[in-house]
Design a protein around this motif. Structure first.
Motif, PDB file in Angstrom:
ATOM      1  N   GLN A  24       0.832  -1.202   0.000  1.00  0.00           N
ATOM      2  CA  GLN A  24       0.000   0.000   0.000  1.00  0.00           C
ATOM      3  C   GLN A  24       0.870   1.257   0.000  1.00  0.00           C
ATOM      4  OE1 GLN A  24      -2.260  -0.803   3.576  1.00  0.00           O
ATOM      5  NE2 GLN A  24      -4.111  -1.188   2.371  1.00  0.00           N
ATOM      6  N   ILE A  25       1.896   1.265   0.824  1.00  0.00           N
ATOM      7  CA  ILE A  25       2.781   2.431   0.896  1.00  0.00           C
ATOM      8  C   ILE A  25       3.456   2.656  -0.450  1.00  0.00           C
ATOM      9  CG2 ILE A  25       4.854   3.385   1.985  1.00  0.00           C
ATOM     10  CD1 ILE A  25       3.976   1.763   4.539  1.00  0.00           C
ATOM     11  N   ALA A  26       3.888   1.582  -1.083  1.00  0.00           N
ATOM     12  CA  ALA A  26       4.532   1.696  -2.401  1.00  0.00           C
ATOM     13  C   ALA A  26       3.569   2.306  -3.408  1.00  0.00           C
ATOM     14  CB  ALA A  26       5.016   0.324  -2.871  1.00  0.00           C
ATOM     15  N   ARG A  27       2.326   1.824  -3.438  1.00  0.00           N
ATOM     16  CA  ARG A  27       1.338   2.378  -4.372  1.00  0.00           C
ATOM     17  C   ARG A  27       1.031   3.833  -4.040  1.00  0.00           C
ATOM     18  NH1 ARG A  27      -2.427  -2.030  -3.408  1.00  0.00           N
ATOM     19  NH2 ARG A  27      -3.841  -0.351  -2.875  1.00  0.00           N
TER      20      ARG A  27
ATOM     21  N   VAL B 282       6.304   4.368  -5.656  1.00  0.00           N
ATOM     22  CA  VAL B 282       7.660   3.809  -5.718  1.00  0.00           C
ATOM     23  C   VAL B 282       7.575   2.291  -5.580  1.00  0.00           C
ATOM     24  CG1 VAL B 282       8.716   5.908  -4.747  1.00  0.00           C
ATOM     25  CG2 VAL B 282       8.041   4.045  -3.221  1.00  0.00           C
ATOM     26  N   PRO B 283       8.624   1.570  -5.969  1.00  0.00           N
ATOM     27  CA  PRO B 283       8.638   0.107  -5.785  1.00  0.00           C
ATOM     28  C   PRO B 283       8.677  -0.282  -4.301  1.00  0.00           C
ATOM     29  CG  PRO B 283      10.336   0.799  -7.354  1.00  0.00           C
ATOM     30  CD  PRO B 283       9.797   2.043  -6.714  1.00  0.00           C
ATOM     31  N   VAL B 284       8.236  -1.498  -4.014  1.00  0.00           N
ATOM     32  CA  VAL B 284       8.241  -2.009  -2.640  1.00  0.00           C
ATOM     33  C   VAL B 284       9.659  -2.000  -2.061  1.00  0.00           C
ATOM     34  CG1 VAL B 284       7.795  -4.037  -1.197  1.00  0.00           C
ATOM     35  CG2 VAL B 284       6.143  -3.364  -2.934  1.00  0.00           C
ATOM     36  N   GLY B 285      10.646  -2.345  -2.861  1.00  0.00           N
ATOM     37  CA  GLY B 285      12.037  -2.321  -2.385  1.00  0.00           C
ATOM     38  C   GLY B 285      12.457  -0.935  -1.931  1.00  0.00           C
ATOM     39  N   THR B 286      11.980   0.093  -2.620  1.00  0.00           N
ATOM     40  CA  THR B 286      12.284   1.473  -2.220  1.00  0.00           C
ATOM     41  C   THR B 286      11.621   1.792  -0.884  1.00  0.00           C
ATOM     42  OG1 THR B 286      12.502   2.122  -4.539  1.00  0.00           O
ATOM     43  CG2 THR B 286      12.142   3.888  -2.929  1.00  0.00           C
TER      44      THR B 286
ATOM     45  N   LEU C 143      -1.626  18.209  -7.321  1.00  0.00           N
ATOM     46  CA  LEU C 143      -2.172  16.876  -7.108  1.00  0.00           C
ATOM     47  C   LEU C 143      -1.235  15.909  -7.812  1.00  0.00           C
ATOM     48  CD1 LEU C 143      -4.399  14.934  -6.158  1.00  0.00           C
ATOM     49  CD2 LEU C 143      -5.581  15.406  -8.315  1.00  0.00           C
ATOM     50  N   LEU C 144      -0.728  14.939  -7.052  1.00  0.00           N
ATOM     51  CA  LEU C 144       0.260  14.015  -7.586  1.00  0.00           C
ATOM     52  C   LEU C 144      -0.287  12.603  -7.694  1.00  0.00           C
ATOM     53  CD1 LEU C 144       3.359  15.076  -5.459  1.00  0.00           C
ATOM     54  CD2 LEU C 144       2.721  15.903  -7.710  1.00  0.00           C
ATOM     55  N   SER C 145       0.246  11.898  -8.669  1.00  0.00           N
ATOM     56  CA  SER C 145       0.101  10.452  -8.770  1.00  0.00           C
ATOM     57  C   SER C 145       1.532   9.946  -8.801  1.00  0.00           C
ATOM     58  CB  SER C 145      -0.644  10.063 -10.038  1.00  0.00           C
ATOM     59  OG  SER C 145      -0.686   8.656 -10.152  1.00  0.00           O
ATOM     60  N   GLY C 146       1.965   9.295  -7.719  1.00  0.00           N
ATOM     61  CA  GLY C 146       3.388   8.999  -7.570  1.00  0.00           C
ATOM     62  C   GLY C 146       4.117  10.317  -7.427  1.00  0.00           C
ATOM     63  N   ASP C 147       5.118  10.547  -8.257  1.00  0.00           N
ATOM     64  CA  ASP C 147       5.826  11.824  -8.239  1.00  0.00           C
ATOM     65  C   ASP C 147       5.447  12.707  -9.422  1.00  0.00           C
ATOM     66  OD1 ASP C 147       7.212  11.543  -5.872  1.00  0.00           O
ATOM     67  OD2 ASP C 147       8.884  10.480  -6.804  1.00  0.00           O
ATOM     68  N   THR C 148       4.419  12.324 -10.165  1.00  0.00           N
ATOM     69  CA  THR C 148       4.003  13.064 -11.345  1.00  0.00           C
ATOM     70  C   THR C 148       2.799  13.933 -11.023  1.00  0.00           C
ATOM     71  OG1 THR C 148       4.750  11.234 -12.737  1.00  0.00           O
ATOM     72  CG2 THR C 148       3.247  12.834 -13.744  1.00  0.00           C
ATOM     73  N   GLN C 149       2.892  15.214 -11.367  1.00  0.00           N
ATOM     74  CA  GLN C 149       1.753  16.109 -11.160  1.00  0.00           C
ATOM     75  C   GLN C 149       0.684  15.799 -12.196  1.00  0.00           C
ATOM     76  OE1 GLN C 149       2.543  20.298 -10.714  1.00  0.00           O
ATOM     77  NE2 GLN C 149       0.391  20.838 -10.934  1.00  0.00           N
ATOM     78  N   VAL C 150      -0.539  15.560 -11.715  1.00  0.00           N
ATOM     79  CA  VAL C 150      -1.661  15.263 -12.594  1.00  0.00           C
ATOM     80  C   VAL C 150      -2.729  16.354 -12.548  1.00  0.00           C
ATOM     81  CG1 VAL C 150      -1.301  12.767 -12.557  1.00  0.00           C
ATOM     82  CG2 VAL C 150      -2.799  13.823 -10.839  1.00  0.00           C
ATOM     83  N   GLY C 151      -2.538  17.307 -11.652  1.00  0.00           N
ATOM     84  CA  GLY C 151      -3.524  18.375 -11.547  1.00  0.00           C
ATOM     85  C   GLY C 151      -3.100  19.423 -10.550  1.00  0.00           C
ATOM     86  N   ASP C 152      -3.991  20.395 -10.367  1.00  0.00           N
ATOM     87  CA  ASP C 152      -3.733  21.499  -9.454  1.00  0.00           C
ATOM     88  C   ASP C 152      -4.976  21.746  -8.603  1.00  0.00           C
ATOM     89  OD1 ASP C 152      -5.527  22.650 -11.230  1.00  0.00           O
ATOM     90  OD2 ASP C 152      -4.075  24.050 -12.095  1.00  0.00           O
ATOM     91  N   GLY C 153      -5.035  22.909  -7.980  1.00  0.00           N
ATOM     92  CA  GLY C 153      -6.165  23.234  -7.119  1.00  0.00           C
ATOM     93  C   GLY C 153      -7.499  23.203  -7.848  1.00  0.00           C
ATOM     94  N   ASP C 154      -7.501  23.622  -9.121  1.00  0.00           N
ATOM     95  CA  ASP C 154      -8.750  23.598  -9.887  1.00  0.00           C
ATOM     96  C   ASP C 154      -9.282  22.172 -10.044  1.00  0.00           C
ATOM     97  OD1 ASP C 154      -8.740  26.363 -10.188  1.00  0.00           O
ATOM     98  OD2 ASP C 154      -7.726  26.284 -12.136  1.00  0.00           O
ATOM     99  N   LEU C 155      -8.395  21.225 -10.312  1.00  0.00           N
ATOM    100  CA  LEU C 155      -8.823  19.837 -10.436  1.00  0.00           C
ATOM    101  C   LEU C 155      -9.334  19.301  -9.101  1.00  0.00           C
ATOM    102  CD1 LEU C 155      -9.179  17.285 -12.144  1.00  0.00           C
ATOM    103  CD2 LEU C 155      -6.822  16.675 -11.548  1.00  0.00           C
TER     104      LEU C 155
END
Length: 183
Positions: free
Chosen positions: A17-20, A24-28, A92-104
């Protein structure tokens, strides 16, 4: 974030769950937990005799802020609250990728509220640089599968204590829920 989720969260505690949640990968996750525990042990040893900030007070303030945020959203004032209390550059992030902002975030919250979804705070933990709000998602009887049963708001705070990065993580999925389809 992995250390806080593993030891202070109630619904996002497994390595998977933490990885998702962190993207990041479970090893990380294992590596970051090991490093985090070592740093925590060193910090505790170094500050054993020093006064500490009020962790219970931070958690209490975070719970109040969560309740105020949800109340503002239900009253149609979510955008105003975000503008007042959150960083203007909130991401708004998914992983380390920004997928949106306050408007979203505002559109997503309004969409869920219009669909009859309400959120109920279950647990909050907060520090100087992060906060985690764990919520139950309560769907309307007309659309019981609209949202998964729970969400964790994983928030990184800026120097002023305002949310500037947010990840929404659904720790418990219903069989009909596709995790990739819900922000």
């Amino acid at each position: 974030m992995p250390l806080v989720l593993r030891h202070f969260s109630t619904g996002v505690t497994s390595y998977e769950q933490i990885a998702r949640a962190c993207g990041v990968p479970v090893g990380t996750v294992r590596s970051r937990l090991n490093l985090g525990r070592a740093k925590l042990a060193a910090a505790l040893a170094a500050t054993a005799d020093a006064p500490h900030s009020d962790a219970a007070g931070r958690a209490r303030a975070s719970r109040i802020e969560a309740h105020e945020t949800l109340a503002a959203a239900e009253q149609g004032h979510f955008a105003a609250l975000l503008a007042e209390r959150w960083s203007p550059e909130v991401a708004l992030l998914s992983g380390d990728t920004q997928v949106g902002d306050g408007d979203l975030l505002v559109r997503g919250m309004n969409h869920d509220l219009e669909a009859g979804v309400r959120q109920r705070l279950v647990h909050a933990v907060a520090g100087r640089s992060l906060a985690v709000w764990e919520m139950d998602l309560l769907n309307s009887p007309e659309n019981p599968e609209h949202c998964p049963p729970a969400v964790a708001w994983l928030m990184t705070l800026d120097d002023a204590g305002r949310v500037h990065r947010l990840r929404l993580f659904h720790p418990r999925q219903t069989p009909a829920t596709d995790p990739a389809s819900h922000v």
